[in-house]
Scaffold this motif. Structure first.
Motif, PDB file in Angstrom:
ATOM      1  N   ASN A   1      70.917  47.176  44.597  1.00 15.01           N
ATOM      2  CA  ASN A   1      70.091  48.330  44.241  1.00 15.01           C
ATOM      3  C   ASN A   1      70.183  49.438  45.289  1.00 15.01           C
ATOM      4  O   ASN A   1      69.376  50.354  45.296  1.00 15.01           O
TER       5      ASN A   1
ATOM      6  N   ASN B   1      77.324  57.606  39.439  1.00 14.05           N
ATOM      7  CA  ASN B   1      76.009  57.648  38.802  1.00 14.05           C
ATOM      8  C   ASN B   1      75.986  58.647  37.652  1.00 14.05           C
ATOM      9  O   ASN B   1      76.547  59.727  37.741  1.00 14.05           O
TER      10      ASN B   1
ATOM     11  N   TYR C   1      64.271  56.238  31.072  1.00 16.75           N
ATOM     12  CA  TYR C   1      63.742  55.067  31.764  1.00 16.75           C
ATOM     13  C   TYR C   1      63.243  55.451  33.156  1.00 16.75           C
ATOM     14  O   TYR C   1      63.964  56.053  33.947  1.00 16.75           O
TER      15      TYR C   1
ATOM     16  N   ASN D   1      62.438  54.652  36.844  1.00 17.88           N
ATOM     17  CA  ASN D   1      62.876  53.643  37.823  1.00 17.88           C
ATOM     18  C   ASN D   1      62.760  54.137  39.258  1.00 17.88           C
ATOM     19  O   ASN D   1      63.360  53.560  40.166  1.00 17.88           O
ATOM     20  N   ASP D   2      61.986  55.211  39.480  1.00 22.50           N
ATOM     21  CA  ASP D   2      61.794  55.732  40.837  1.00 22.50           C
ATOM     22  C   ASP D   2      60.376  56.295  40.937  1.00 22.50           C
ATOM     23  O   ASP D   2      60.166  57.496  40.790  1.00 22.50           O
TER      24      ASP D   2
ATOM     25  N   SER E   1      62.582  59.181  36.945  1.00 22.52           N
ATOM     26  CA  SER E   1      63.829  58.441  36.754  1.00 22.52           C
ATOM     27  C   SER E   1      64.845  58.939  37.769  1.00 22.52           C
ATOM     28  O   SER E   1      64.740  60.051  38.287  1.00 22.52           O
TER      29      SER E   1
ATOM     30  N   GLY F   1      68.655  55.982  35.115  1.00 21.67           N
ATOM     31  CA  GLY F   1      67.800  54.881  34.687  1.00 21.67           C
ATOM     32  C   GLY F   1      68.228  53.553  35.271  1.00 21.67           C
ATOM     33  O   GLY F   1      69.171  53.475  36.066  1.00 21.67           O
ATOM     34  N   HIS F   2      67.550  52.487  34.881  1.00 18.44           N
ATOM     35  CA  HIS F   2      67.826  51.177  35.483  1.00 18.44           C
ATOM     36  C   HIS F   2      69.186  50.635  35.069  1.00 18.44           C
ATOM     37  O   HIS F   2      69.745  49.765  35.737  1.00 18.44           O
ATOM     38  N   ARG F   3      69.750  51.143  33.970  1.00 20.15           N
ATOM     39  CA  ARG F   3      71.084  50.726  33.535  1.00 20.15           C
ATOM     40  C   ARG F   3      71.921  51.981  33.273  1.00 20.15           C
ATOM     41  O   ARG F   3      72.398  52.221  32.179  1.00 20.15           O
TER      42      ARG F   3
ATOM     43  N   LYS G   1      75.696  50.568  36.394  1.00 22.50           N
ATOM     44  CA  LYS G   1      75.356  49.188  36.039  1.00 22.50           C
ATOM     45  C   LYS G   1      76.005  48.756  34.731  1.00 22.50           C
ATOM     46  O   LYS G   1      75.452  47.929  33.998  1.00 22.50           O
TER      47      LYS G   1
ATOM     48  N   GLN H   1      69.345  54.601  27.635  1.00 26.42           N
ATOM     49  CA  GLN H   1      68.361  55.024  28.643  1.00 26.42           C
ATOM     50  C   GLN H   1      67.531  56.223  28.161  1.00 26.42           C
ATOM     51  O   GLN H   1      67.010  56.997  28.951  1.00 26.42           O
TER      52      GLN H   1
END
Length: 359
Positions: free
Chosen positions: A78, A85, A107, A109-110, A114, A118-120, A124, A152
């Motif tokens: 992470n 990105n 999403y 995630n911070d 975001s 996002g997380h994916r 990822k 996302q």
């Protein structure tokens, strides 16, 4: 299409299992581009740069990229060591934006926001290896990813290509493009490579000198968002790197969120493909000249590194690496005063970077 020897099949399959729902027809591997004593290793997991091996002024080779030892570690990482990105890199306030009158939610995630898609996000997922030439005069690899409508929370299908090529003895070219297929969508990529020109694990980068082709920057709030929408001159501030300056000279005078250090977006002077930055490590003699065609660049000095496990059992500490992330303005989707990041159907987003190493 030739491919380099990678990892044992069992490890590749284990990485696929960790990916969670990944297309089992795609394999994750490590791919090396090599020209003389200059080499770059990558993985198609997240279009990630794993290492850059370059000599110093005495001919000693060192890896100048912070990272991990194994593919499994990259899958579970992470810390954003080296990936591409997207679809929308950097932070997006509250993970929402309005496009053509419709509200989209991405999403979170911070904190309340975001970041990096996002997380994916693109970092990822497994990219398809379209072409791979390991050696010769211009070794290269081309990766492809189809980002689907709603991924996302982002609208529309997007075809994405990224080509990494050694274009001269010590130059790495990165060319990315993305085509919106059926809906307007925001697009902003960045390559999140942590650099230490003295060699990864060799200590902090505070003594590196840095020069930026940037006379303006976007002030950030406590959440590292350009909430004011201002674009201010760097003159008279601790953000001024228009002349070569040690990174550590004023680092305790600036805060990137909760920590002292740089995590700030610069507006790059000029347009088109142009020189963005020049960094130099006096001890090794290594230097990096970065060129790009984007309007902005994030300078990040590894403020969040804290006993972070790296290569060969090393622990990376705060300021042990820095990132030069060429990009669009952060949170541009929520700031009509910033250059637009919207790509409409049939349009092509292009982001080119050129890393020129010398010693």
């Amino acid at each position: 299409m030739a491919r380099a020897p990678v990892l044992p099949a069992l490890l590749c399959l284990a990485v696929l299992a960790l990916a969670g729902g990944a297309d089992a027809r795609k394999m994750v591997g490590v791919y090396e581009l090599k020209r003389g004593d200059f080499s770059v290793k990558m993985t198609n997991w997240g279009a990630t740069i794993m290492s850059i091996l370059v000599p110093d002024s005495k001919g000693n080779l060192a890896d100048v990229v912070l990272g991990k030892d194994t593919l499994a570690e990259y899958v579970n990482d992470n810390s954003a060591f080296g990936p591409l990105n997207g679809r929308v890199a950097q932070r997006m306030a509250r993970g929402r934006f309005v496009l053509d009158g419709k509200v989209y939610h991405t999403y979170i995630n911070d904190g309340r926001n975001s970041i990096h898609g996002g997380h994916r996000g693109f970092s990822k997922v497994i990219w398809t290896v379209k072409e791979y030439v390991a050696g010769g005069d211009s070794p290269y690899i081309t990766l492809y990813y189809r980002s689907f409508d709603g991924e996302q929370g982002l609208p529309g299908d997007l075809d994405v290509y990224a080509t990494y090529q050694l274009t001269s003895p010590y130059e790495l070219s990165i060319r990315t493009n993305a085509t919106a297929l059926n809906k307007a969508t925001p697009v902003n990529f960045l390559q999140h490579v942590y650099l230490n020109l003295g060699g990864e694990g060799s200590g902090d980068i505070l003594g590196h000198t840095l020069q930026l082709s940037a006379s303006r920057y976007t002030p950030m709030d406590e959440e590292l968002l350009p909430s004011s929408g201002r674009v201010d001159p760097v003159a008279g501030t601790s953000y001024d790197f228009r002349t070569p300056t040690p990174i550590g000279a004023r680092i305790r005078q600036v805060k990137g969120g909760k920590f002292y250090g740089y995590d700030i977006n610069y507006v790059i002077d000029g347009e088109g493909m142009r020189k963005v930055a020049l960094a130099r490590d006096g001890k090794s003699g290594r230097a990096l000249e970065l060129w790009a065609n984007q309007p902005a660049m994030q300078l990040y000095t590894g403020n969040f590194l804290n006993h972070t496990k790296g290569k060969g059992g090393k622990l990376y500490e705060q300021y042990d690496g820095f990132c030069l992330e060429t990009q669009a303005y952060p949170d541009a989707v929520n700031h009509p005063e910033f250059p637009s990041v919207t790509v409409r159907p049939g349009q092509v987003y292009k982001h080119d970077m050129l890393y020129k190493f010398s010693f």
